[in-house]
Motif scaffolding. Sequence first.
Motif, PDB file in Angstrom:
ATOM      1  N   TRP A 143       0.694  -0.941  -0.061  1.00 40.99           N
ATOM      2  CA  TRP A 143       0.088   0.413   0.007  1.00 40.99           C
ATOM      3  C   TRP A 143       0.741   1.438  -0.078  1.00 40.99           C
ATOM      4  N   VAL A 155      -0.740   1.784  -4.718  1.00 42.34           N
ATOM      5  CA  VAL A 155       0.139   0.865  -4.520  1.00 42.34           C
ATOM      6  C   VAL A 155       1.352   0.461  -5.811  1.00 42.34           C
ATOM      7  N   ASN A 170      -9.518  -0.042  -2.362  1.00 43.32           N
ATOM      8  CA  ASN A 170      -8.793  -0.228  -0.690  1.00 43.32           C
ATOM      9  C   ASN A 170      -9.030  -0.954   0.049  1.00 43.32           C
TER      10      ASN A 170
END
Length: 181
Positions: A143, A155, A170
């Motif tokens: 992340w 990412v 997410n």
Amino acid sequence: MGILNKLCKSIKNCVIRLFDRSSVSEVNERETNSSKQTTEPTELSNVFNDTQDSIGYVDLGLPSGTLWADSDVLEENISDDCSLPTYEQATELIEYCQFEIITMPQENRESIKYSRVIGPNGKFISFRLNEYEEYPFPTVARWCKGGPRQGLQYVLLISEATITIGVASNKALYPSRMVRI
């Protein structure tokens, strides 16, 4: 067209559809020069640090002075003096570091692959490549802070085929690698 060319074209098209087009084109120019495969690391000091209770930080010699954690962190171990890398910090990592794929043979088990990220000063961090349903090959997916719009987050993606910053829901389950300045 050879099978390798077909695979590369297919992967590139998949990456372009899934991720931010500008970061893909910028990274594609560098990935040929900065990505190579080796079968034995010259140092093993932090290759196996997938997740630890205490996190150390490595100065890779990046221009911003950003320090990258030497291992992934579990959510309950995140401290106030660190954060997820920003898009800019992940871009800097891609731009200034070299990437090697290392295969670590395991007794009576399948080999494990790692990406060693070597900074301008020769120090390195490593990430284990994992299998994810959404990627057709073993990938590092970590992340980053923020995203292009609500519900999506940046990412950092590293594999034998590509090194880029992508976008994912997410809600996806990826590990976190922290940074601090």
